[in-house]
Design a protein around this motif. Structure first.
Motif, PDB file in Angstrom:
ATOM      1  N   GLY A 209       0.814  -1.211   0.000  1.00 36.45           N
ATOM      2  CA  GLY A 209       0.000   0.000   0.000  1.00 36.45           C
ATOM      3  C   GLY A 209       0.844   1.255   0.000  1.00 36.45           C
ATOM      4  O   GLY A 209       2.004   1.252   0.426  1.00 36.45           O
ATOM      5  N   THR A 210       0.271   2.338  -0.528  1.00 36.93           N
ATOM      6  CA  THR A 210       0.919   3.654  -0.500  1.00 36.93           C
ATOM      7  C   THR A 210      -0.069   4.649   0.081  1.00 36.93           C
ATOM      8  O   THR A 210      -1.275   4.559  -0.163  1.00 36.93           O
ATOM      9  CB  THR A 210       1.356   4.100  -1.909  1.00 36.93           C
TER      10      THR A 210
ATOM     11  N   LEU B  90       3.864   7.422   2.630  1.00 39.15           N
ATOM     12  CA  LEU B  90       4.058   6.198   3.412  1.00 39.15           C
ATOM     13  C   LEU B  90       3.862   4.999   2.491  1.00 39.15           C
ATOM     14  O   LEU B  90       2.872   4.910   1.769  1.00 39.15           O
ATOM     15  CB  LEU B  90       3.067   6.129   4.577  1.00 39.15           C
ATOM     16  N   VAL B  91       4.845   4.101   2.502  1.00 37.30           N
ATOM     17  CA  VAL B  91       4.761   2.867   1.726  1.00 37.30           C
ATOM     18  C   VAL B  91       4.793   1.703   2.705  1.00 37.30           C
ATOM     19  O   VAL B  91       5.679   1.636   3.561  1.00 37.30           O
ATOM     20  CB  VAL B  91       5.943   2.730   0.736  1.00 37.30           C
TER      21      VAL B  91
ATOM     22  N   GLY C 128      12.114   2.452  -1.543  1.00 38.21           N
ATOM     23  CA  GLY C 128      12.109   3.911  -1.500  1.00 38.21           C
ATOM     24  C   GLY C 128      12.798   4.533  -2.702  1.00 38.21           C
ATOM     25  O   GLY C 128      12.345   5.550  -3.232  1.00 38.21           O
ATOM     26  N   ILE C 129      13.901   3.916  -3.154  1.00 35.42           N
ATOM     27  CA  ILE C 129      14.597   4.415  -4.355  1.00 35.42           C
ATOM     28  C   ILE C 129      13.670   4.343  -5.565  1.00 35.42           C
ATOM     29  O   ILE C 129      13.611   5.269  -6.385  1.00 35.42           O
ATOM     30  CB  ILE C 129      15.880   3.595  -4.602  1.00 35.42           C
ATOM     31  N   ASN C 130      12.927   3.249  -5.680  1.00 37.82           N
ATOM     32  CA  ASN C 130      11.993   3.100  -6.802  1.00 37.82           C
ATOM     33  C   ASN C 130      10.877   4.135  -6.773  1.00 37.82           C
ATOM     34  O   ASN C 130      10.363   4.536  -7.823  1.00 37.82           O
ATOM     35  CB  ASN C 130      11.389   1.694  -6.790  1.00 37.82           C
ATOM     36  N   LEU C 131      10.504   4.560  -5.574  1.00 39.33           N
ATOM     37  CA  LEU C 131       9.391   5.506  -5.435  1.00 39.33           C
ATOM     38  C   LEU C 131       9.859   6.959  -5.411  1.00 39.33           C
ATOM     39  O   LEU C 131       9.055   7.871  -5.627  1.00 39.33           O
ATOM     40  CB  LEU C 131       8.594   5.189  -4.166  1.00 39.33           C
TER      41      LEU C 131
END
Length: 487
Positions: A134-135, A147-148, A162-165
């Motif tokens: 979820g995001t 928030l992921v 986090g790098i991907n997002l």
């Protein structure tokens, strides 16, 4: 040659070996100290013309995505996120990655920041293991907090998510239990502005927040902890960052950027494949892999340390948690040096390959083994001296002068280096104010040599043994007390 003469020669040779090793390691630290002081003086001169207030209003500043991996961080997560959200920087976002927490970390975040679940595209720039579940974004209309939530895959996997997002050009990695000073991003990003094509990564100072007062996600009153275990770690951190990191940075051979506070170019992170999920020391391994990437591709680049930006972290206050932490750190070092052993003494990797990595093998990886063996040697010598005094031996096996030299060389050098670090702190930032805190710091510099150093060496040696045995490990769970109780 008689057996007694052979034994006497062996004891004397071992004694001089331990003395020589102690002198070499501490003399190398002394050299790092000189380099650190020179670099520090130059930095203090430059900072007068840094114009950070103008930088705060710079509309073209390079954006920063602050990544905060969290696993069971219920005690500190709200204060940490509040501090991140209140940073002085013109363009940044905060991405909290919950790595399958079993406590109420996610619930607290949702309530405190009024988060609502919304679908977001998570790129596959670097591989991840744990599936994103979820995001979340703030219902208050702020897009600077994300928030992921994901299945547990470890800290490195959370950072890769986090790098991907991340949507910004620079990526700042911090621990979820860290609290940054308001201007930390302005300071740590300065090298990227000064040398935009050269600097690929930068690290800042990490300090112990135990005993200090935290209000609204800010360290408002810095105090020296009263508990001895936390107090000793304060001077240990000061010595490591004010001398160790600063000195290596001045040589161009900085090998470690703390996972508690580091800034990287996102494109470089993608090029090297993100964080390694199969190495327990993922933060240091990333830096070594960046050096390998630069050396193999004949690319120019710098990894630097900046002494001004400060991240505050909670140090363990019980021996079980500290033992787990130090074993994990040393195991990570052993895994990194083993994995990248072919970089040793290779000119293509510059100062890091020729000097830094060999130094870490001899004076970091092997140090706890030699310290424990040296301690055993010291007690054996004391027993022999006692037997000679009691008349059970009359062979004059041990020279008492050798024992005094061995003990003094180890203790006095360590104390001297700690005093230099405290002096640098007192002459510059003066975070710890008052005679009481200064005296407690000096007391801690003495205390760490009697019990703490020996325990720490034993734990680190255990971590290296675990790496050799390749026993199973995970990120684990650290026991937290929470900030700001003044303890």
């Amino acid at each position: 040659m008689s057996v007694v003469e052979l034994l006497r020669g062996l004891i004397e040779a071992m004694g001089w070996f331990f003395i020589s090793y102690s002198l070499l390691i501490n003399t190398s630290f002394l050299a790092l100290t000189v380099l650190a002081v020179v670099d520090f003086v130059n930095y203090r001169r430059r900072i007068q013309f840094a114009a950070y207030d103008e930088s705060f209003g710079e509309p073209l500043a390079r954006g920063i995505s602050v990544l905060m991996p969290a696993y069971n961080e219920s005690e500190t997560i709200i204060g940490s996120v509040q501090a991140m959200m209140a940073m002085r920087y013109p363009d940044f976002e905060v991405v909290v990655i919950d790595d399958g927490s079993k406590d109420d970390t996610v619930a607290k975040l949702i309530e405190a920041f009024d988060l609502v679940r919304l679908p977001m595209v998570v790129d596959d720039l670097v591989p991840i293991v744990g599936e994103v579940t979820g995001t979340w974004l703030s219902r208050r209309g702020s897009h600077s907090l994300v928030l992921v939530t994901k299945e547990n895959g470890g800290k490195a996997d959370a950072l890769n998510t986090g790098i991907n997002l991340a949507r910004k050009e620079l990526v700042c990695m911090v621990d979820a239990d860290s609290i940054l000073d308001p201007d930390s991003l302005l300071h740590v990003s300065r090298p990227f502005a000064d040398e935009p094509t050269e600097v690929v990564a930068a690290g800042g100072v990490v300090r112990v927040a135990n005993g200090s007062t935290i209000s609204q996600g800010r360290v408002t009153n810095v105090r020296m902890p009263r508990r001895w275990l936390a107090r000793v770690q304060v001077v240990e951190y000061l010595r490591a960052f004010m001398i160790g990191r600063a000195g290596w940075s001045a040589t161009g051979g900085l090998l470690i950027i703390s996972g508690a506070f580091g800034l990287f170019r996102k494109d470089v992170l993608v090029e090297v494949g993100g964080m390694a999920t199969d190495c327990i020391g993922e933060d240091a391994e990333l830096v070594v892999r960046i050096y390998r990437w630069m050396g193999d591709g004949d690319r120019a680049g710098k990894v630097v340390f900046v002494s001004e930006p400060v991240a505050w972290t909670e140090a363990p206050e019980d021996r079980a948690t500290l033992r787990k932490q130090r074993r994990r750190w040393h195991r990570g070092l052993a895994e990194i040096l083993t994995r990248h052993r072919d970089m040793l003494f290779r000119r293509r990797y510059g100062f890091v390959g020729l000097v830094t990595m060999p130094w870490f093998v001899v004076f970091e990886l092997l140090a706890p083994f030699l310290e424990i063996f040296g301690l055993v040697y010291f007690f054996v010598v004391l027993v022999l001296l006692g037997l000679e005094d009691l008349g059970f031996l009359s062979t004059d096996l041990v020279d008492p002068t050798l024992v005094v030299l061995l003990f003094s060389a180890s203790i006095l050098y360590s104390f001297l280096l700690t005093m230099v670090a405290l002096l640098a702190e007192e002459m510059s930032y003066r975070r710890y104010r008052g005679v009481g805190d200064l005296l407690r710091a000096i007391r801690a510099a003495v205390e760490e040599n009697f019990g703490y150093r020996q325990l720490n060496a034993w734990w680190r040696m255990g971590g290296a043994v675990e790496a050799v045995r390749r026993s199973q490990h995970d990120w684990g769970e650290m026991k937290r007390r929470g900030f700001g109780d003044g303890a």
